[in-house]
Design an enzyme around this catalytic site. Structure first.
Site, short mmCIF file in Angstrom:
data_model
loop_
_atom_site.label_atom_id
_atom_site.label_comp_id
_atom_site.label_asym_id
_atom_site.label_seq_id
_atom_site.Cartn_x
_atom_site.Cartn_y
_atom_site.Cartn_z
N THR A 11 4.25 0.40 1.41
CA THR A 11 4.20 1.47 2.40
C THR A 11 5.54 1.68 3.08
O THR A 11 6.34 0.74 3.20
CB THR A 11 3.13 1.10 3.45
OG1 THR A 11 3.23 2.00 4.55
CG2 THR A 11 3.31 -0.32 3.99
N ASP A 12 5.74 2.88 3.60
CA ASP A 12 6.96 3.15 4.39
C ASP A 12 6.92 2.45 5.75
O ASP A 12 7.95 2.36 6.43
CB ASP A 12 7.16 4.67 4.57
CG ASP A 12 6.04 5.37 5.33
OD1 ASP A 12 4.99 4.73 5.61
OD2 ASP A 12 6.20 6.57 5.65
N GLU A 13 5.73 1.96 6.16
CA GLU A 13 5.61 1.36 7.49
C GLU A 13 6.43 0.07 7.62
O GLU A 13 6.70 -0.38 8.74
CB GLU A 13 4.14 1.04 7.83
CG GLU A 13 3.29 2.27 7.83
CD GLU A 13 2.01 2.14 8.67
OE1 GLU A 13 1.87 1.16 9.41
OE2 GLU A 13 1.18 3.05 8.55
N TYR B 281 -0.51 -5.12 10.18
CA TYR B 281 -0.62 -4.54 8.83
C TYR B 281 0.76 -4.43 8.17
O TYR B 281 0.97 -4.92 7.06
CB TYR B 281 -1.27 -3.15 8.90
CG TYR B 281 -1.06 -2.33 7.65
CD1 TYR B 281 -1.66 -2.69 6.44
CD2 TYR B 281 -0.23 -1.20 7.65
CE1 TYR B 281 -1.44 -1.96 5.28
CE2 TYR B 281 -0.01 -0.46 6.50
CZ TYR B 281 -0.62 -0.84 5.31
OH TYR B 281 -0.39 -0.13 4.16
N LYS C 102 2.36 -6.31 4.85
CA LYS C 102 2.85 -5.61 3.66
C LYS C 102 4.33 -5.96 3.41
O LYS C 102 4.75 -6.15 2.26
CB LYS C 102 2.70 -4.09 3.83
CG LYS C 102 1.27 -3.59 3.80
CD LYS C 102 0.54 -3.81 2.48
CE LYS C 102 1.06 -2.96 1.34
NZ LYS C 102 0.20 -3.11 0.12
P1 NAD Z 1 -8.10 1.22 0.82
O1 NAD Z 1 -8.31 0.41 2.04
O2 NAD Z 1 -8.76 2.55 0.70
O3 NAD Z 1 -8.54 0.39 -0.48
C1 NAD Z 1 -8.24 -0.96 -0.66
C2 NAD Z 1 -9.02 -1.48 -1.85
O4 NAD Z 1 -8.67 -2.86 -2.06
C3 NAD Z 1 -10.55 -1.45 -1.63
O5 NAD Z 1 -11.19 -0.97 -2.78
C4 NAD Z 1 -10.91 -2.91 -1.38
O6 NAD Z 1 -12.23 -3.25 -1.77
C5 NAD Z 1 -9.85 -3.63 -2.23
N1 NAD Z 1 -9.59 -4.99 -1.76
C6 NAD Z 1 -9.32 -5.39 -0.48
N2 NAD Z 1 -9.14 -6.72 -0.43
C7 NAD Z 1 -9.25 -7.18 -1.71
C8 NAD Z 1 -9.14 -8.46 -2.32
N3 NAD Z 1 -8.88 -9.54 -1.59
N4 NAD Z 1 -9.29 -8.56 -3.67
C9 NAD Z 1 -9.56 -7.45 -4.42
N5 NAD Z 1 -9.70 -6.22 -3.89
C10 NAD Z 1 -9.53 -6.07 -2.56
O7 NAD Z 1 -6.52 1.35 0.66
P2 NAD Z 1 -5.64 2.59 0.18
O8 NAD Z 1 -5.41 3.51 1.32
O9 NAD Z 1 -6.18 3.10 -1.09
O10 NAD Z 1 -4.25 1.83 -0.09
C11 NAD Z 1 -3.99 1.22 -1.36
C12 NAD Z 1 -2.63 0.56 -1.30
O11 NAD Z 1 -1.63 1.53 -1.01
C13 NAD Z 1 -2.52 -0.51 -0.22
O12 NAD Z 1 -1.76 -1.57 -0.73
C14 NAD Z 1 -1.77 0.18 0.92
O13 NAD Z 1 -1.02 -0.74 1.66
C15 NAD Z 1 -0.87 1.13 0.14
N6 NAD Z 1 -0.51 2.38 0.82
C16 NAD Z 1 -1.45 3.18 1.39
C17 NAD Z 1 -1.07 4.40 1.98
C18 NAD Z 1 -2.08 5.34 2.59
O14 NAD Z 1 -1.69 6.33 3.20
N7 NAD Z 1 -3.38 5.11 2.44
C19 NAD Z 1 0.28 4.78 1.98
C20 NAD Z 1 1.22 3.92 1.40
C21 NAD Z 1 0.82 2.73 0.81
O1 DAU Z 2 2.68 5.36 6.28
C1 DAU Z 2 1.82 4.85 5.31
C2 DAU Z 2 0.58 4.28 5.97
O2 DAU Z 2 -0.19 5.39 6.39
C3 DAU Z 2 -0.22 3.36 5.06
O3 DAU Z 2 0.55 2.23 4.75
C4 DAU Z 2 -1.52 2.92 5.75
O4 DAU Z 2 -2.31 2.16 4.86
C5 DAU Z 2 -2.27 4.17 6.16
O5 DAU Z 2 -3.44 3.80 6.87
C6 DAU Z 2 -1.40 5.07 7.03
O6 DAU Z 2 -1.13 4.47 8.32
P1 DAU Z 2 -1.22 5.32 9.69
O7 DAU Z 2 -1.48 4.40 10.80
O8 DAU Z 2 -0.04 6.25 9.79
O9 DAU Z 2 -2.51 6.22 9.32
P2 DAU Z 2 -3.78 6.68 10.20
O10 DAU Z 2 -4.50 7.70 9.39
O11 DAU Z 2 -4.54 5.52 10.73
O12 DAU Z 2 -3.10 7.41 11.43
C7 DAU Z 2 -2.22 8.51 11.24
C8 DAU Z 2 -1.66 8.87 12.60
O13 DAU Z 2 -2.72 9.42 13.40
C9 DAU Z 2 -1.12 7.68 13.38
O14 DAU Z 2 0.01 8.10 14.15
C10 DAU Z 2 -2.27 7.30 14.32
C11 DAU Z 2 -2.95 8.64 14.58
N1 DAU Z 2 -4.41 8.59 14.82
C12 DAU Z 2 -5.18 7.89 13.94
C13 DAU Z 2 -6.53 7.81 14.12
C14 DAU Z 2 -7.40 7.03 13.17
C15 DAU Z 2 -4.96 9.26 15.89
O15 DAU Z 2 -4.25 9.91 16.69
N2 DAU Z 2 -6.31 9.18 16.07
C16 DAU Z 2 -7.13 8.47 15.24
O16 DAU Z 2 -8.36 8.42 15.49
#
Ligand code: NAD
Ligand code: DAU
Length: 355
Positions: A132-134, A158, A162
Site C-alpha cells: 500500500t501507499d500508506e 495497519y 504492511k
Molecule cells: P480485504 O480485507 O478485502 O481481503 C483480505 C483477504 O485476505 C480476505 O479474503 C481474508 O479472508 C484473507 N485473509 C486475511 N487473513 C488471512 C490469513 N491469515 N491467511 C489467509 N487469508 C487471509 O483486503 P483488500 O482490500 O482486498 O486488500 C488486499 C491487499 O491489498 C492487502 O494486502 C492490502 O494491504 C492491499 N491494498 C489494499 C488497498 C485497498 O484500497 N483496499 C490498496 C492498496 C493495497
Molecule cells: O491507501 C491505500 C489504503 O486505502 C489501503 O492500504 C487500505 O487497505 C484501504 O483500507 C485504504 O485505507 P483508507 O484508510 O484510506 O481507506 P478507508 O476507505 O477506510 O477511508 C478512506 C478515507 O475516508 C480516509 O481518509 C478515512 C475516511 N473515512 C472512512 C470511513 C470508513 C471517513 O471519513 N468515514 C468513514 O466512515
C-alpha cells in the site's frame, strides 16, 4: 498455475476473476475466510476447474509449504492481509499476526519451495507482494507524490504492519535471492469491496437512509484507483517486472473525502433518486480517526515508463460503474451485513457520536 493468497477478499477476488477472463492458467486460491473473505465474490467460478480454493492460514508455514510442493505454482501473488485502518486502531494484534508473521511464514515456505526447484524454474519463479501507499505516511498539501524512493513513515498499526511485511520481502530478495517484487498501491474502489471502507459504506448507508459519516473536516485526500486497473498493474508486474523492484501504482485521482461523498450522492440522486431531496442531506461529520493521515498521492511514473501501465478508468467512469454495481447487487451487501458487521458498526460509529 499461480498461487493467490487472500483471493476471496476485495482485490484478490477481482484479480482471480480477471485473471481467468484473460487466460486459462490455473489459480490456487488460499484464503482463511476472515470476516473480509467472501465466497460469494467467486460464485461465477463455481464448477470452473481452473480455480481451486483452499481454506487456510498463511501463518501455517508447514501447510503452505505442503500446498506449494503439491501444486508447484510458478508464482505467488500475495494479497492476504488485515486491511482496514480503523480496525487496526481498535485491535492491532490481528494485523501483526497476519500481515507481519503471516508474510514471514509465507516467505519461509516460498523460500523452501523455491530452493528445491531446478535452476530454470527458480529463475522464472515470482513472489509478488501486494502492498500500500500508506507505508510512506502522510503528505503536506504541496508535497510531491510518493515515489518508490520516498522514505517509509507508517502512521497506523495497519500501515506499520504492511511496512514491516515490505521490509521482509525486500530482505528475502536481497539475502536469499528470492525473485520477489512489491506493488505499493493507492486506495482501490470497485465491485466486492466490503462496506466498512468509505465508498461502499457511503453507498450502503445512503440507500438505507442512514447518516454518511465523514471523519473530521472531510479534507483528507486519497488517490483513487479503480480495482480493475490495479489488477492490470499486477498482471503487468508479474509478467515483466524486475525481481527486487518496487512499483507504485495510483489513479492520478486525488480527491478530498467530502468531495468523494458528494460525488457518490450526486450519482445516487440520478440513478436511484429519493422521494424527496438529495442523499447529500444525510452527510454527518463525526470525530476524526486517531492519527488520520491527511494526504496520499502516488507518482506512478516508474510503472508507466518501465511497464507501459497507466489506469484506463477516470474517477468519473469508475465510480459510476461502482455505484451501479452496488445498486445491482444489494443482496451481496445484505449478505455481508451480518451480526459481526453490525457489532463493528456499533464499535466504530455509535460511540463516536456526531462532531
Ligand atoms: P480485504 O480485507 O478485502 O481481503 C483480505 C483477504 O485476505 C480476505 O479474503 C481474508 O479472508 C484473507 N485473509 C486475511 N487473513 C488471512 C490469513 N491469515 N491467511 C489467509 N487469508 C487471509 O483486503 P483488500 O482490500 O482486498 O486488500 C488486499 C491487499 O491489498 C492487502 O494486502 C492490502 O494491504 C492491499 N491494498 C489494499 C488497498 C485497498 O484500497 N483496499 C490498496 C492498496 C493495497
Ligand atoms: O491507501 C491505500 C489504503 O486505502 C489501503 O492500504 C487500505 O487497505 C484501504 O483500507 C485504504 O485505507 P483508507 O484508510 O484510506 O481507506 P478507508 O476507505 O477506510 O477511508 C478512506 C478515507 O475516508 C480516509 O481518509 C478515512 C475516511 N473515512 C472512512 C470511513 C470508513 C471517513 O471519513 N468515514 C468513514 O466512515
Amino acid at each position: 498455475m499461480i498461487l493467490v493468497t487472500g483471493g476471496a477478499g476485495f482485490i484478490g477476488s477481482n484479480f482471480v476473476l480477471d485473471w481467468l477472463e484473460q487466460s486459462d492458467e490455473l489459480v490456487l486460491n488460499l484464503d482463511k475466510l476472515t470476516y473480509a473473505g467472501n465466497m460469494d465474490n467467486l460464485a461465477r467460478l463455481e464448477g470452473d476447474r481452473r480455480h481451486q480454493f483452499v481454506r487456510g492460514d498463511i501463518c501455517d508455514r508447514d501447510a503452505v509449504l505442503a500446498l506449494l510442493q503439491r501444486h508447484t505454482p510458478r508464482a505467488i501473488v500475495h494479497f492476504a492481509a488485515e486491511s482496514h485502518v480503523d480496525r487496526s486502531i481498535h485491535a492491532p494484534g490481528d494485523f501483526i499476526t497476519t500481515n507481519v508473521n503471516g508474510t514471514f511464514a509465507l516467505l519461509e515456505a516460498a523460500r523452501a519451495y523455491w530452493g528445491g526447484l531446478d535452476a530454470g524454474q527458480r529463475g522464472a519463479f515470482r513472489f509478488l507482494h501486494i502492498s500500500t501507499d500508506e507505508v510512506y505516511g502522510s503528505l503536506g498539501p504541496g508535497d510531491p507524490p510518493f515515489t518508490e524512493a520516498t522514505p517509509y513513515a507508517p502512521n497506523s498499526p495497519y500501515s506499520a504492519s504492511k511496512a514491516s511485511s515490505d521490509h521482509l520481502v525486500r530482505a528475502y530478495h536481497h539475502t536469499y535471492g528470492l525473485p520477489a517484487l512489491t506493488i505499493n498501491c493507492s486506495n482501490n474502489y470497485g465491485p466486492f469491496q466490503f462496506p466498512e471502507k468509505l465508498i461502499p459504506l457511503v453507498i450502503a448507508n445512503a440507500l438505507a437512509g442512514k447518516p454518511l459519516p465523514v471523519y473530521g473536516d472531510g479534507g483528507q485526500v486519497r488517490d483513487w484507483l479503480y480495482v480493475g486497473d490495479h489488477c492490470r498493474a499486477i498482471r503487468r508486474v508479474l509478467e515483466a517486472g524486475r525481481p527486487g523492484e518496487v512499483y507504485n501504482a495510483g489513479g492520478g485521482n486525488e480527491m478530498k473525502n467530502i468531495d468523494v461523498v458528494h460525488a457518490l450522492c450526486a450519482i445516487l440522486d440520478t440513478l436511484a433518486p429519493k422521494a424527496q431531496g438529495s442523499y447529500a442531506s444525510q452527510v454527518s461529520f463525526v470525530p476524526d480517526r486517531p492519527g488520520h493521515d491527511r494526504r496520499y498521492a502516488v507518482d506512478a511514473g516508474k510503472i508507466g515508463r518501465e511497464l507501459a501501465w497507466c489506469p484506463l478508468e477516470t474517477f468519473a467512469s469508475g465510480i459510476r460503474k461502482t455505484v451501479q454495481w452496488y445498486l445491482d447487487n444489494q443482496q451481496w451487501v445484505a449478505n455481508v451485513q451480518t451480526g459481526a458487521y453490525m457489532s463493528w458498526v456499533e464499535k466504530n460509529y455509535v460511540n463516536r457520536g456526531n462532531a
